[in-house]
Design an enzyme around this catalytic site. Structure first.
Site, PDB file in Angstrom:
ATOM      1  N   GLU A   1      -1.454   7.767 -10.487  1.00 55.31           N
ATOM      2  CA  GLU A   1      -1.198   7.106 -11.173  1.00 55.31           C
ATOM      3  C   GLU A   1      -0.624   8.153 -12.633  1.00 55.31           C
ATOM      4  OE1 GLU A   1      -3.714   7.818  -9.429  1.00 55.31           O
ATOM      5  OE2 GLU A   1      -4.460   5.709  -9.608  1.00 55.31           O
TER       6      GLU A   1
ATOM      7  N   ARG B   1       0.558   1.627   4.639  1.00 56.29           N
ATOM      8  CA  ARG B   1      -0.356   2.878   4.613  1.00 56.29           C
ATOM      9  C   ARG B   1      -1.384   2.074   4.422  1.00 56.29           C
ATOM     10  NH1 ARG B   1       3.160   3.804   8.093  1.00 56.29           N
ATOM     11  NH2 ARG B   1       4.485   5.684   7.564  1.00 56.29           N
TER      12      ARG B   1
ATOM     13  N   GLU C   1     -10.422   4.800  -5.603  1.00 56.44           N
ATOM     14  CA  GLU C   1     -11.814   4.465  -6.220  1.00 56.44           C
ATOM     15  C   GLU C   1     -12.449   2.998  -5.144  1.00 56.44           C
ATOM     16  OE1 GLU C   1      -8.308   1.806  -8.812  1.00 56.44           O
ATOM     17  OE2 GLU C   1      -9.371   2.855  -9.956  1.00 56.44           O
TER      18      GLU C   1
END
Ligand code: 1HE
Length: 260
Positions: A133, A27, A113
């Site tokens: 996260e 992925r 990000e």
């Protein structure tokens, strides 16, 4: 021309470079090799390139950090690892050319990000955004805490990290992640068309937009206005700018709103 590595394919056609994350079986999770490949690709862009597009192969843009590489890291290694991402992503944001990311499927963790590092984002309807996260017991380390709040605000990012909230493409668009929202399979064509359009701008003007604008936005108003004056005089002093202004005054250039 096609170059790059097995994890990052780089195709250069005319003034536009297309970089494809090429790890669909994982992925497009970003491992150390892929982060270095991104850094090197932006460091080595030929001078003929005027704009770049980043996309992901397969069903997802990017599943973020390759989690298999972090389980045995010491604290010190973790800091170096994160700083390595910062160096690579700075190369993208503060490189020589505007960068457009094409988002589809998962745009999560380090994938978000990376998307936030690009200057523009085109999202397909399949895109979804998350910052897992919190769930994984870690923190953003690829510049997310600096770049993502500038798109969506600290409050929304806090929600995504604390609760694992997933934004769909429409929610992400409303939140400010994407600049353009398009249908399934239309993202790359839209991004390439935007890149071609951007590549026709005066190079120094594009440089000022990607280099000076985000820095000025972080300055105090007084400093920002001073730097703006310098940047605008430098851009106007360039022969390319003078020619474009002369063309407009001589009715040789398009008006605002004309088809490009
Ligand atoms: C991975 C990763 C990965 C997939 N690192 N291997 N990122 C995450 O927490 C996201 C974790 N990934 C997922 O939630 C899902 O994979 C997706 C929603 C993105 C896609 O789901 P799906 O069903 O299409 O794929 P899959 O079956 O979960 O994964 C396919 C393979 O990719 C599988 O490996 P395989 O060997 O069993 O085939 C997965 O293990 C692998 N894979 N994602 C490693 N991320 C600088 S700090 C940044 C901090 C972060 O980015 S934290 C967020 C990490």
């Amino acid at each position: 021309m096609t170059t790059g590595t097995s994890l990052l394919r780089v195709e250069i056609a005319g003034a536009v470079a297309h970089l494809r994350l090429a790890r669909p079986a994982k992925r497009n999770a970003i491992n150390n090799t892929l982060v270095r490949a991104l850094e090197n690709a932006f460091a080595d862009l030929p001078a003929s390139v005027r704009a770049a597009v980043i996309s992901g192969e397969g069903e997802h843009f990017c599943a973020g950090l390759d989690l298999s590489e972090v389980t045995e890291q010491t604290v010190a290694e973790g800091i170096h690892h994160s700083r390595g991402w910062h160096a690579a992503f700075d190369r993208i944001q503060f490189g020589p050319v505007p960068v457009i990311a094409v988002l589809h499927g998962a745009v999560v963790g380090g994938g978000l990000e990376l998307a936030a590092t690009a200057h523009l984002r085109v999202a397909e309807a399949s895109a979804f955004y998350a910052l897992p996260e919190g769930q994984r017991g870690i923190f953003v380390g690829g510049s997310g805490s600096v770049r993502i709040p500038r798109l969506v605000g600290v409050s929304r990012m806090t929600d995504m990290m604390l609760t694992g909230r997933v934004l769909d493409a429409a929610e992400g668009h409303a939140a400010g992640i994407s600049n353009y929202l398009v249908g399934a399979g239309e993202g790359l064509a839209k991004a390439m068309a935007l890149a071609e359009r951007i590549a026709r701008n005066a190079p120094l003007s594009n440089y000022a937009i990607v280099q000076a604008l985000p820095r000025i936005a972080e300055m105090s108003p007084s400093e920002g206005l001073f730097v703006e004056s310098l940047m605008s005089a430098i851009a106007q002093g360039d022969e390319a700018a003078k020619q474009r202004v002369r063309d407009f005054l001589a009715k040789r250039a398009g008006k605002v709103g004309d088809p490009q």
